[in-house]
Structures are given as structure tokens and as C-alpha cells.
Scaffold this active site. Structure first.
Site: not given
Ligand SMILES: *[C@@H]1O[C@H](CO)[C@@H](O)[C@H](O)[C@H]1NC(C)=O
Ligand SMILES: *[C@@H]1O[C@H](CO)[C@@H](O)[C@H](O)[C@H]1NC(C)=O
Ligand SMILES: *[C@@H]1O[C@H](CO)[C@@H](O)[C@H](O)[C@H]1NC(C)=O
Length: 317
Positions: A136, A141
Site C-alpha cells: 500500500e 493522508e
Molecule cells: C481510507 O484510506 C486509508 C488510507 O491510508 C486507509 O488506511 C483506510 O483503510 C481507508 N478506508 C477505507 C474504508 O477505504
């Protein structure tokens, strides 16, 4: 026959040239306005990370105007009118996933606005399947309007980053392994206050770029009004990352086999609430009111600025 030999020879020479001129890429996909709907789909459901959110599907997002496209603008936002029932679903929002996956490539986003507000947790990132084996890469963020941008890798065990790298940001943590340190990953914090949240928005946004090679992952940020590379500012068809200068964050191969820790990735744009942002210590340290869940449930108008505005997103290979 002779012609075929010639073709093979020419493509061999071109391959060599490309090797020599590392850093040069050509645009493959351009997302502007309505073409975000061609390249991305909304994923409905709960937040796997426990956020106070209800992710809606693409038809619902369009019907509720949570996604909106004009010729040069793409907006992704959360509901900012509904009071939520405490035992009902979370605040309506959108999590977009690209239809295509990309390996070595450069992603360049011209972003005008990042979601802001207490309890918000927006992210612009890329991810492989399965997670974390395929890795990832978090490009943008943050939480609760706090400070500057955080760029982070999350991987399977066996990927760490040295403290000293050629980057303008400050390393926060060194082990990218998602199984340790509460999945903090290996993070780098930008030193530019206008790289995230209200500071970014007040400045009219800027450009983020992320380059993946087989041995290196780099993230650049140029605020609006700064002097970004001309090929970035103009959205040119060809780019050359070797002319872009020191990145905000760089992740190197020294003690991390980048090519085996990162597979082909989808691009994700999401916007959730609470979860990490709702950690009581972080939430109150940010000067946010009440508790995160209570605020998200009862204060819809606080989320009027909780939206992404993309001018463009281009992927170069
Ligand atoms: C949204 O983005 C963050 C990016 O780091 C991630 O950790 C998180 O799980 C994401 N949530 C969803 C539901 O996609
Ligand atoms: C839909 O959203 C866009 C962008 O936020 C806004 O300009 C437009 O007025 C909205 N339309 C309606 C019907 O609310
Ligand atoms: C990248 O790092 C891994 C592990 O540290 C190493 O085994 C591999 O040879 C490196 N690859 C290159 C191209 O340097």
C-alpha cells in the site's frame, strides 16, 4: 525477414535508450471531470477500518450529488445535511477504486481541495490485492485538519527504511511492516504546512505525484503558486521525473525489495470519519469538539468542506 530483423533491432535500441533515459514516461490514462466515472467505481459498504461512514455505490453517489463532474472538475464529498441515528449507519461518503491496476508508473494529481473538518480522514493512495502482501502506498493522508501531509508505505514483514534518504520530509517511522506498531507503516511527514487540510485549501491546493520504479518509490508535492515542473503544471503528454528535484518522500530498496513487496495497484480516493481520526487522544489534541462519533452524527453542517476537488489525475507509464 530482413525487415523483421530490422524491427527487432530498432526496438532493442529503443529499449536501451529508454533504460538510459530513466525518468521519462508517457501518459496512458487521463481522468478529468466526467472521465473519472469511466475509470473509477465507488465501493459500497462499511469501512473495514471501523470509521463512522457509510460508503455508497456509484449510482447513489451521483443521485445524492456526493460525486459531481463538470468539464474540468471532479468532486467527491460526504453528506453535509443529515443528522444520523446513533444506532444507524455512518455518514454517507464515497470510496473510489480505479478499474485499472498499475505497476511501475507515475501518478500525477492536480488537486484543488482536500476534505477538511474535525473527524475527517481522507486519503489518496494505491493498494494491491491481497493486502498487505502486494503493498500500500499512501500519497495524501491526514486526520482532523492536523498539520502537514503524511506519505506512508504499508507492507508484509521485511521492509524497512533508513533514516537518511534524499527527501525534504521528515521520517516518522522506519518499519513498513503492517503487522507491527499498530500498522503505522513507514511514514514521512511533509515540512510544508500547505501540503494538507486547511493550509492546502487556503492556498488553492497543488500537485501531488508518485513514481514507482522497481527499486524506488518517490512522492513529490508542489503547492499552487510554487514553480512546479512545466510538464506537471501543463499536464503534458510526456514527463521526465529526473528533472523534478528532491521528492518530499522517497522509499529506497536498501533493506526493502521494492519489486517483490509491491504488486500491481489500484488507485483509491476515500473519505472516512473517526476511526484513526476518532482516537480520543488525537481527536481532542486537535481541539475538536465533543467525541468524534457524536460530532459526526449530530453536526452535519461541519462537513460542508469535507470534499475532494480534482482538476485532473494522470497516469504515466
Ligand atoms: C481510507 O484510506 C486509508 C488510507 O491510508 C486507509 O488506511 C483506510 O483503510 C481507508 N478506508 C477505507 C474504508 O477505504
Ligand atoms: C452538486 O455539487 C456541485 C459541486 O459541489 C454543486 O456545484 C452543485 O450545485 C450541486 N448540485 C445540487 C443540485 O446540489
Ligand atoms: C533490492 O533489495 C533487496 C533486499 O534488500 C535485494 O535482495 C535486491 O537485490 C535489491 N535489488 C536491487 C535491484 O538492488
Amino acid at each position: 525477414m530482413l525487415f523483421q530483423v530490422y524491427v527487432v533491432f530498432v526496438s532493442f535500441v529503443l529499449g536501451l535508450l529508454r533504460g538510459v533515459s530513466a525518468g521519462k514516461y508517457n501518459v496512458q490514462d487521463t481522468y478529468i471531470g466526467g472521465s473519472f466515472y469511466d475509470g473509477f467505481n465507488a465501493q459500497a459498504g462499511d469501512d473495514p477500518t471501523g470509521g463512522r461512514v457509510n460508503y455508497v455505490d456509484t449510482p447513489t453517489a451521483r443521485r445524492l450529488n456526493l460525486t459531481y463532474a463538470s468539464s474540468n472538475t471532479f468532486i467527491l464529498r460526504a453528506d453535509f445535511t443529515s443528522v444520523l441515528r446513533p444506532n444507524g449507519p455512518g455518514r454517507n461518503s464515497v470510496r473510489l477504486l480505479s478499474n485499472k491496476q498499475y505497476g511501475t508508473s507515475v501518478v500525477v494529481a492536480d488537486i484543488r481541495h482536500i476534505p477538511q473538518g474535525c473527524g475527517t480522514w481522507p486519503a489518496f493512495w494505491t493498494v494491491g490485492n491481497p493486502w498487505p502482501q502486494q503493498g500500500e502506498i499512501d500519497i495524501v493522508e491526514g486526520i482532523n485538519d492536523q498539520g502537514a501531509n503524511l506519505a506512508t508505505l504499508h507492507t508484509s514483514p521485511g521492509c524497512t527504511q533508513p533514516p537518511r534518504r534524499p527527501q525534504t520530509g521528515s521520517p516518522v517511522s522506519s518499519d513498513c511492516n503492517s503487522a507491527v506498531n499498530s500498522n503505522q507503516g513507514c511514514a514521512v511527514k511533509s515540512t510544508q504546512p500547505n501540503s494538507y487540510g486547511p493550509g492546502f485549501n487556503a492556498n488553492g491546493g497543488g500537485w501531488y505525484a508518485m513514481e514507482r520504479t522497481s527499486t524506488r518509490i518517490s512522492i513529490w508535492f508542489w503547492p499552487r503558486g510554487s514553480n512546479p515542473p512545466r510538464n506537471v503544471a501543463n499536464g503534458e503528454k510526456g514527463i521526465d521525473t529526473s528533472t523534478w528535484g528532491t521528492p518530499m518522500a522517497v522509499f529506497v530498496n536498501d533493506s526493502c525489495d521494492i519489486s517483490s513487496k509491491f504488486g500491481r495497484h489500484n488507485i483509491v480516493i476515500n473519505l472516512t470519519f473517526c476511526g484513526w481520526a476518532g482516537d480520543p487522544r488525537l481527536y481532542s489534541a486537535a481541539g475538536c469538539p465533543s467525541t468524534c462519533v457524536d460530532h459526526v452524527n449530530n453536526s452535519p453542517s461541519s462537513f460542508v468542506n469535507s470534499y475532494w476537488n480534482f482538476a485532473s489525475l494522470r497516469v504515466y507509464v
